[in-house]
Design a protein around this motif. Structure first.
Motif, PDB file in Angstrom:
ATOM      1  N   GLY A  53       0.857  -1.222  -0.071  1.00 38.27           N
ATOM      2  CA  GLY A  53       0.073   0.036   0.012  1.00 38.27           C
ATOM      3  C   GLY A  53       0.829   1.217   0.029  1.00 38.27           C
ATOM      4  O   GLY A  53       2.008   1.212   0.637  1.00 38.27           O
ATOM      5  N   PHE A  55       0.342   5.540   0.533  1.00 36.73           N
ATOM      6  CA  PHE A  55      -0.327   6.875   0.797  1.00 36.73           C
ATOM      7  C   PHE A  55       0.428   7.875   0.685  1.00 36.73           C
ATOM      8  O   PHE A  55       1.477   8.188   0.735  1.00 36.73           O
ATOM      9  CB  PHE A  55      -0.893   6.812   2.334  1.00 36.73           C
ATOM     10  CG  PHE A  55      -1.900   5.925   2.675  1.00 36.73           C
ATOM     11  CD1 PHE A  55      -3.335   6.226   2.354  1.00 36.73           C
ATOM     12  CD2 PHE A  55      -1.576   4.567   3.166  1.00 36.73           C
ATOM     13  CE1 PHE A  55      -4.162   4.961   2.770  1.00 36.73           C
ATOM     14  CE2 PHE A  55      -2.585   3.840   3.486  1.00 36.73           C
ATOM     15  CZ  PHE A  55      -3.832   3.906   3.467  1.00 36.73           C
ATOM     16  N   PHE A 117      -3.457  -1.611   4.610  1.00 36.17           N
ATOM     17  CA  PHE A 117      -3.929  -0.295   3.870  1.00 36.17           C
ATOM     18  C   PHE A 117      -5.321   0.196   4.013  1.00 36.17           C
ATOM     19  O   PHE A 117      -5.519   1.196   4.064  1.00 36.17           O
ATOM     20  CB  PHE A 117      -3.401  -0.049   2.411  1.00 36.17           C
ATOM     21  CG  PHE A 117      -4.308  -0.606   1.484  1.00 36.17           C
ATOM     22  CD1 PHE A 117      -5.148  -0.143   0.605  1.00 36.17           C
ATOM     23  CD2 PHE A 117      -3.962  -2.109   1.084  1.00 36.17           C
ATOM     24  CE1 PHE A 117      -5.977  -0.541  -0.115  1.00 36.17           C
ATOM     25  CE2 PHE A 117      -4.497  -2.611  -0.104  1.00 36.17           C
ATOM     26  CZ  PHE A 117      -5.718  -2.141  -0.659  1.00 36.17           C
ATOM     27  N   GLU A 118      -6.122  -0.597   3.868  1.00 36.30           N
ATOM     28  CA  GLU A 118      -7.537  -0.268   4.152  1.00 36.30           C
ATOM     29  C   GLU A 118      -7.902   0.172   5.257  1.00 36.30           C
ATOM     30  O   GLU A 118      -8.672   1.355   5.662  1.00 36.30           O
ATOM     31  CB  GLU A 118      -8.412  -1.450   3.654  1.00 36.30           C
ATOM     32  CG  GLU A 118      -8.245  -1.810   2.018  1.00 36.30           C
ATOM     33  CD  GLU A 118      -8.989  -2.850   1.467  1.00 36.30           C
ATOM     34  OE1 GLU A 118      -9.749  -2.906   0.387  1.00 36.30           O
ATOM     35  OE2 GLU A 118      -9.146  -4.075   2.236  1.00 36.30           O
ATOM     36  N   GLU A 121      -6.104   3.341   5.960  1.00 35.11           N
ATOM     37  CA  GLU A 121      -6.984   4.612   5.368  1.00 35.11           C
ATOM     38  C   GLU A 121      -8.193   4.968   6.441  1.00 35.11           C
ATOM     39  O   GLU A 121      -8.211   6.248   6.593  1.00 35.11           O
ATOM     40  CB  GLU A 121      -7.702   4.264   4.070  1.00 35.11           C
ATOM     41  CG  GLU A 121      -8.306   5.375   3.287  1.00 35.11           C
ATOM     42  CD  GLU A 121      -8.669   5.148   1.875  1.00 35.11           C
ATOM     43  OE1 GLU A 121      -8.685   6.036   1.133  1.00 35.11           O
ATOM     44  OE2 GLU A 121      -8.715   3.878   1.592  1.00 35.11           O
ATOM     45  N   ASN A 143      -4.808   7.750  -0.936  1.00 36.88           N
ATOM     46  CA  ASN A 143      -4.633   6.317  -1.128  1.00 36.88           C
ATOM     47  C   ASN A 143      -4.159   6.027  -2.514  1.00 36.88           C
ATOM     48  O   ASN A 143      -5.136   6.298  -3.649  1.00 36.88           O
ATOM     49  CB  ASN A 143      -5.675   5.719  -0.666  1.00 36.88           C
ATOM     50  CG  ASN A 143      -5.437   4.030  -0.756  1.00 36.88           C
ATOM     51  OD1 ASN A 143      -4.292   3.742  -1.320  1.00 36.88           O
ATOM     52  ND2 ASN A 143      -6.353   3.382  -0.081  1.00 36.88           N
ATOM     53  N   THR A 145      -2.546   3.158  -3.576  1.00 39.81           N
ATOM     54  CA  THR A 145      -2.219   1.770  -3.586  1.00 39.81           C
ATOM     55  C   THR A 145      -2.660   1.345  -5.115  1.00 39.81           C
ATOM     56  O   THR A 145      -1.648   0.573  -5.574  1.00 39.81           O
ATOM     57  CB  THR A 145      -3.144   1.091  -2.644  1.00 39.81           C
ATOM     58  OG1 THR A 145      -2.607   1.427  -1.220  1.00 39.81           O
ATOM     59  CG2 THR A 145      -2.700  -0.370  -2.660  1.00 39.81           C
TER      60      THR A 145
END
Length: 398
Positions: A53, A55, A117-118, A121, A143, A145
């Motif tokens: 991921g 950001f 990563f989810e 976020e 984001n 990714t």
């Protein structure tokens, strides 16, 4: 829908084993895990890690925000370079292990794990919203990714490959320092970094993605395929091999690196009353900058006072046997912990692993037993890496 990296079609055509990992269909191995592992230790290998991921944090308050939500001192490294740091929850447990690059001009890029990563976020948005109750922040969090491709080139010959492709001697860079480079007009960020214990570099660049939550942003990843094939072609003279997640895992374990979801996680790790893992338990104290406020700091200070309970330790087998995740660790016939990662070292030909054990046993040179298929097998705790750093690794003697 299962996610796919930019050049998934190439992997499906060339890999012998492809399966789901953290919600992504990924190549596990092409020729064999052992062959790919040894190619990286002795020559050079390339990994597609585009499932990681990314950001982007922009704005005058980006540094202030990152200093609060991560544990290390993000303000120290100059542009363009990165910092290994952690994101913790309010209880001090590790939400993820990350790398944050200072890109200059109040802009930062965070690289995180594919299965984190989810939730990160959502976590960042919640923290930003809570802070903005007391005043608006000059901060944009994006984001990236699905837009970013990321390739990792690792091994002692990775240095030669970087010189040939980019005219850069990566040994002139400090670890996590980066450079903006181009390959056939494709702009990318190159950093001296990796997850194998070997010398190497990684490149990040934007391209269309075959998978994107927004169908309008799905496309044909021509840049990613061109970069991948160009690196492979240039690396032929150095014996380069594409390597999958199988070798990536055995390499990081030989180096003694933690894996999010195994050694660091928020959820239950051990079949005891220990539910979460903190940096103090996972020997990640080096990523804690105590001279600032960060989420989870107070919880860590309290844990440090009362004791850790169980702590991470590395071990190698004395008896024959391959340790696996979930196997029990014993001392004097009593259960003292549990294996979190284990394998047969392709380099050494013996079983190696990482475990969380009662704090008194978490030091090198302690004789323990690992219960393998119901039978206790002798092992001894060690200091990583498992290999001789004079012969292997990023700072081997040349």
């Amino acid at each position: 829908m299962v996610k796919r990296v930019h050049i998934f079609d190439w992997h499906r055509e060339h890999a012998k084993k492809v399966e789901e990992f953290a919600g992504w269909e990924m190549p596990i191995w092409y020729s064999s895990i052992k062959e790919e592992h040894l190619a990286v230790r002795n020559g050079v290998g390339i990994f597609d890690v585009s499932h990681m991921g990314e950001f982007i944090f922009r704005g005058k308050d980006a540094l202030k925000f990152l200093q609060y939500v991560t544990t290390n001192d993000i303000s120290k490294p100059p542009a363009i370079s990165g910092t290994y740091t952690l994101v913790l929850n309010e209880r001090g447990a590790v939400k993820d292990e990350t790398l944050v690059f200072n890109m200059g001009n109040d802009t930062y890029m965070m690289v995180c794990d594919s299965d984190a990563f989810e939730k990160l976020e959502a976590w960042f948005k919640a923290i930003k919203g809570a802070i903005e109750k007391f005043g608006e922040l000059d901060l944009e969090i994006e984001n990236k990714t699905y837009d970013m491709a990321m390739f990792s080139v690792q091994g002692p010959r990775a240095r030669d490959l970087a010189k040939e492709l980019f005219g850069i001697d990566i040994n002139d860079l400090w670890w996590f320092q980066a450079k903006e480079v181009e390959l056939d007009g494709i702009k990318m960020l190159l950093s001296r970094s990796g997850y194998t214990g070997e010398n190497g570099w990684e490149v990040y660049f934007e391209d269309a993605s075959p998978y994107h939550p927004d169908p309008a942003k799905r496309g044909k990843p021509e840049k990613a395929l061109h970069v991948w094939e160009t690196i492979l072609e240039a690396g032929e003279k150095y014996g380069i091999k594409p390597a999958g997640l199988g070798a990536r895992d055995t390499l990081r374990l030989e180096a003694g690196y933690t894996l999010y979801g195994n050694e660091t996680k928020e959820l239950q790790l051990l079949s005891t009353d220990v539910d979460e893992v903190t940096p103090l338990q996972a020997n990640l104290d080096f990523a804690l900058f105590w001279d600032k406020e960060f989420i989870g700091k107070e919880a860590l200070l309290k844990q440090r006072e009362r004791g850790l309970g169980r702590k991470m330790v590395h071990f190698k087998m004395v008896d024959r046997g391959i340790p696996r995740e979930g196997y029990r660790v014993l001392a004097n016939g009593e259960v003292i912990g549990e294996v979190t990662s284990g394998t047969l070292s392709p380099l050494l030909g013996i079983g190696i692993g990482i475990a969380f054990v009662e704090e008194e046993y978490a030091k090198p040179g302690v004789e323990v037993e690992v219960e393998i298929r119901g039978k206790p097998k002798r092992a001894v705790t060690v200091t990583p890496p498992f290999y001789d750093p004079k012969r292997y690794g990023a700072f081997r003697e040349e």
